[in-house]
Design a protein around this motif. Sequence first.
Motif, PDB file in Angstrom:
ATOM      1  N   ILE A 198      16.696  -8.139   0.152  1.00 55.89           N
ATOM      2  CA  ILE A 198      15.667  -7.114  -0.073  1.00 55.89           C
ATOM      3  C   ILE A 198      14.732  -7.549  -1.196  1.00 55.89           C
ATOM      4  O   ILE A 198      13.506  -7.388  -1.095  1.00 55.89           O
ATOM      5  N   ASP A 199      15.283  -8.111  -2.264  1.00 55.94           N
ATOM      6  CA  ASP A 199      14.450  -8.593  -3.376  1.00 55.94           C
ATOM      7  C   ASP A 199      13.466  -9.651  -2.895  1.00 55.94           C
ATOM      8  O   ASP A 199      12.286  -9.627  -3.267  1.00 55.94           O
ATOM      9  N   LEU A 200      13.933 -10.588  -2.085  1.00 50.97           N
ATOM     10  CA  LEU A 200      13.069 -11.665  -1.592  1.00 50.97           C
ATOM     11  C   LEU A 200      11.968 -11.115  -0.684  1.00 50.97           C
ATOM     12  O   LEU A 200      10.829 -11.581  -0.721  1.00 50.97           O
ATOM     13  N   GLU A 201      12.291 -10.127   0.137  1.00 51.25           N
ATOM     14  CA  GLU A 201      11.288  -9.533   1.019  1.00 51.25           C
ATOM     15  C   GLU A 201      10.250  -8.773   0.208  1.00 51.25           C
ATOM     16  O   GLU A 201       9.051  -8.819   0.520  1.00 51.25           O
ATOM     17  N   VAL A 202      10.679  -8.083  -0.843  1.00 45.00           N
ATOM     18  CA  VAL A 202       9.739  -7.387  -1.730  1.00 45.00           C
ATOM     19  C   VAL A 202       8.794  -8.388  -2.383  1.00 45.00           C
ATOM     20  O   VAL A 202       7.601  -8.129  -2.557  1.00 45.00           O
ATOM     21  N   ARG A 267      13.511  -5.496   6.067  1.00 48.63           N
ATOM     22  CA  ARG A 267      12.050  -5.286   5.977  1.00 48.63           C
ATOM     23  C   ARG A 267      11.734  -3.805   5.759  1.00 48.63           C
ATOM     24  O   ARG A 267      10.856  -3.463   4.953  1.00 48.63           O
ATOM     25  N   THR A 268      12.442  -2.944   6.483  1.00 50.43           N
ATOM     26  CA  THR A 268      12.224  -1.500   6.314  1.00 50.43           C
ATOM     27  C   THR A 268      12.591  -1.057   4.911  1.00 50.43           C
ATOM     28  O   THR A 268      11.852  -0.298   4.267  1.00 50.43           O
ATOM     29  N   ARG A 269      13.736  -1.541   4.426  1.00 48.83           N
ATOM     30  CA  ARG A 269      14.190  -1.166   3.083  1.00 48.83           C
ATOM     31  C   ARG A 269      13.229  -1.681   2.008  1.00 48.83           C
ATOM     32  O   ARG A 269      12.947  -0.982   1.031  1.00 48.83           O
ATOM     33  N   ALA A 270      12.717  -2.894   2.199  1.00 51.63           N
ATOM     34  CA  ALA A 270      11.770  -3.466   1.238  1.00 51.63           C
ATOM     35  C   ALA A 270      10.469  -2.666   1.219  1.00 51.63           C
ATOM     36  O   ALA A 270       9.893  -2.420   0.144  1.00 51.63           O
ATOM     37  N   LYS A 271      10.026  -2.245   2.392  1.00 55.76           N
ATOM     38  CA  LYS A 271       8.798  -1.441   2.473  1.00 55.76           C
ATOM     39  C   LYS A 271       8.968  -0.123   1.730  1.00 55.76           C
ATOM     40  O   LYS A 271       8.073   0.314   0.991  1.00 55.76           O
ATOM     41  N   ILE A 272      10.122   0.513   1.909  1.00 54.58           N
ATOM     42  CA  ILE A 272      10.402   1.774   1.209  1.00 54.58           C
ATOM     43  C   ILE A 272      10.425   1.552  -0.295  1.00 54.58           C
ATOM     44  O   ILE A 272       9.901   2.363  -1.067  1.00 54.58           O
ATOM     45  N   ARG A 273      11.042   0.442  -0.723  1.00 52.74           N
ATOM     46  CA  ARG A 273      11.111   0.168  -2.154  1.00 52.74           C
ATOM     47  C   ARG A 273       9.722  -0.073  -2.744  1.00 52.74           C
ATOM     48  O   ARG A 273       9.418   0.396  -3.840  1.00 52.74           O
ATOM     49  N   ILE A 274       8.871  -0.789  -1.998  1.00 47.32           N
ATOM     50  CA  ILE A 274       7.510  -1.047  -2.476  1.00 47.32           C
ATOM     51  C   ILE A 274       6.733   0.261  -2.593  1.00 47.32           C
ATOM     52  O   ILE A 274       6.034   0.499  -3.586  1.00 47.32           O
ATOM     53  N   LYS A 276       7.928   3.222  -3.008  1.00 43.94           N
ATOM     54  CA  LYS A 276       8.480   3.992  -4.125  1.00 43.94           C
ATOM     55  C   LYS A 276       7.975   3.448  -5.456  1.00 43.94           C
ATOM     56  O   LYS A 276       7.621   4.221  -6.366  1.00 43.94           O
ATOM     57  N   ALA A 277       7.923   2.116  -5.570  1.00 35.81           N
ATOM     58  CA  ALA A 277       7.446   1.499  -6.816  1.00 35.81           C
ATOM     59  C   ALA A 277       5.980   1.840  -7.057  1.00 35.81           C
ATOM     60  O   ALA A 277       5.574   2.102  -8.203  1.00 35.81           O
ATOM     61  N   LYS A 279       4.389   4.519  -5.977  1.00 32.68           N
ATOM     62  CA  LYS A 279       4.304   5.930  -6.367  1.00 32.68           C
ATOM     63  C   LYS A 279       4.693   6.114  -7.835  1.00 32.68           C
ATOM     64  O   LYS A 279       4.061   6.885  -8.556  1.00 32.68           O
ATOM     65  N   GLU A 280       5.750   5.407  -8.244  1.00 31.02           N
ATOM     66  CA  GLU A 280       6.175   5.509  -9.645  1.00 31.02           C
ATOM     67  C   GLU A 280       5.107   4.956 -10.580  1.00 31.02           C
ATOM     68  O   GLU A 280       4.838   5.536 -11.643  1.00 31.02           O
ATOM     69  N   TYR A 281       4.457   3.856 -10.173  1.00 32.06           N
ATOM     70  CA  TYR A 281       3.386   3.271 -10.999  1.00 32.06           C
ATOM     71  C   TYR A 281       2.198   4.226 -11.089  1.00 32.06           C
ATOM     72  O   TYR A 281       1.630   4.442 -12.170  1.00 32.06           O
ATOM     73  N   GLU A 282       1.838   4.793  -9.937  1.00 31.84           N
ATOM     74  CA  GLU A 282       0.710   5.735  -9.921  1.00 31.84           C
ATOM     75  C   GLU A 282       1.006   6.955 -10.787  1.00 31.84           C
ATOM     76  O   GLU A 282       0.124   7.472 -11.476  1.00 31.84           O
ATOM     77  N   GLU A 283       2.260   7.422 -10.738  1.00 28.58           N
ATOM     78  CA  GLU A 283       2.630   8.575 -11.549  1.00 28.58           C
ATOM     79  C   GLU A 283       2.578   8.236 -13.033  1.00 28.58           C
ATOM     80  O   GLU A 283       2.126   9.060 -13.861  1.00 28.58           O
ATOM     81  N   GLU A 284       3.026   7.037 -13.398  1.00 26.01           N
ATOM     82  CA  GLU A 284       2.957   6.607 -14.795  1.00 26.01           C
ATOM     83  C   GLU A 284       1.509   6.536 -15.274  1.00 26.01           C
ATOM     84  O   GLU A 284       1.186   6.973 -16.382  1.00 26.01           O
ATOM     85  N   GLU A 285       0.652   5.976 -14.409  1.00 27.56           N
ATOM     86  CA  GLU A 285      -0.764   5.885 -14.764  1.00 27.56           C
ATOM     87  C   GLU A 285      -1.383   7.274 -14.868  1.00 27.56           C
ATOM     88  O   GLU A 285      -2.228   7.533 -15.740  1.00 27.56           O
ATOM     89  N   ARG A 286      -0.965   8.161 -13.982  1.00 32.52           N
ATOM     90  CA  ARG A 286      -1.496   9.528 -14.023  1.00 32.52           C
ATOM     91  C   ARG A 286      -1.087  10.224 -15.314  1.00 32.52           C
ATOM     92  O   ARG A 286      -1.900  10.916 -15.938  1.00 32.52           O
ATOM     93  N   GLN A 287       0.169  10.016 -15.705  1.00 30.57           N
ATOM     94  CA  GLN A 287       0.651  10.627 -16.945  1.00 30.57           C
ATOM     95  C   GLN A 287      -0.141  10.110 -18.152  1.00 30.57           C
ATOM     96  O   GLN A 287      -0.425  10.860 -19.097  1.00 30.57           O
TER      97      GLN A 287
END
Length: 376
Positions: A198-202, A267-274, A276-277, A279-287
Amino acid sequence: MSRIDYSAWDHIEVSDDEDDTHPNIDTPSLFRWRHQARVERMDQFQAKGEEMQKGLTECKRKLAEAQKKMRDMSISATDDAKADLSKAQAEEKKLKKEERDWEKKVEEYRQEEKKMPWNVDTLSTEGFSKSFVNSKPDVSEETEEQKEQKHKTFVEKYEKEIKHFGMLRRWDDSQKYLSDNSHLVCEETANYLVIRCIDLEVEEKHALMEQVAHQTIVMQFILELAKSLKVDPRGCFRQFFAKIKTADQQYQDAFNDELESFKERVRTRAKIRIEKALKEYEEEERQKRLGPGGIDPVEVYESLPEEMKKCFDDKDIQMLQTVISKMDPTEAKAHMKRCIDSGLWVPNSRTDDGDDKEEEGTYEELKQDVEENKTE
């Protein structure tokens, strides 16, 4: 030096290889008939042995029930119980005799089995389909915390070796490496390889992910084989390689199907992780963007009328004053309040009496400036 006893090889039935047949006889057909007859004899003999073992087991069960019944009756002191006890003792005696008879028959069967000649069928039968030496002991189920700690400790110690295994390509290389590092044949290795895929696919290292995925399924198949045989995985990984290298098409197809399915899940799991990451980045920037009133300036900007947006785009205060003067006062005040709370507009208040007065002052200030400009 003691000599090796080869007497076990003296009685091998190899009728399928005989070639002293009459020239008018269809030799292949004769061999097939002989083979079929031998197989039928073997099946009948095996069925006979199973029937004997079944009879012995059933006799032992009845004897155990009779003995339990006798123990229960011996407690009671009534006349009826004593009479029944005598019958039970007679029954027990009868069952013990039957048990001895069955044991004798089973022993005779085993002796007969040992004397039977070997043939091409028994010689080619897998001799180590089950293992009793490496059988896994029953252990209590681990908690999630224990599993996590066990995984962490294992990876810290063997991460380099696991990564090396994940990069191997040839069956022989993988088998030799596991032979030299049998401690890697375990759930922890499989779990680490899954995470690494999963890390390599990300990281968009797709070709490398597919390589490690192949080795992940190798480890998964070994673990599944160990479960089916109920043995320690370290004691059966050679059986996996022996089977996969014989080009058993059905087994190979099952392996390839599982590999493709696994890569798709990665591939599906990597897409979900990306996602999520992101969204978390956007939320941090929004804060980080939030203004003094806890409102996102980007959200406020998107909600403004186009005329006001243009004012902020051009950073034209004069234009903003003009736009506000033409708007409904209530609407203009609401927009300016949100602009201030988000930090999009930094007021230069003429009063320090409170937030509301500060906002009103700002709006009135803008309005007053507009009126002054009109007068001029």
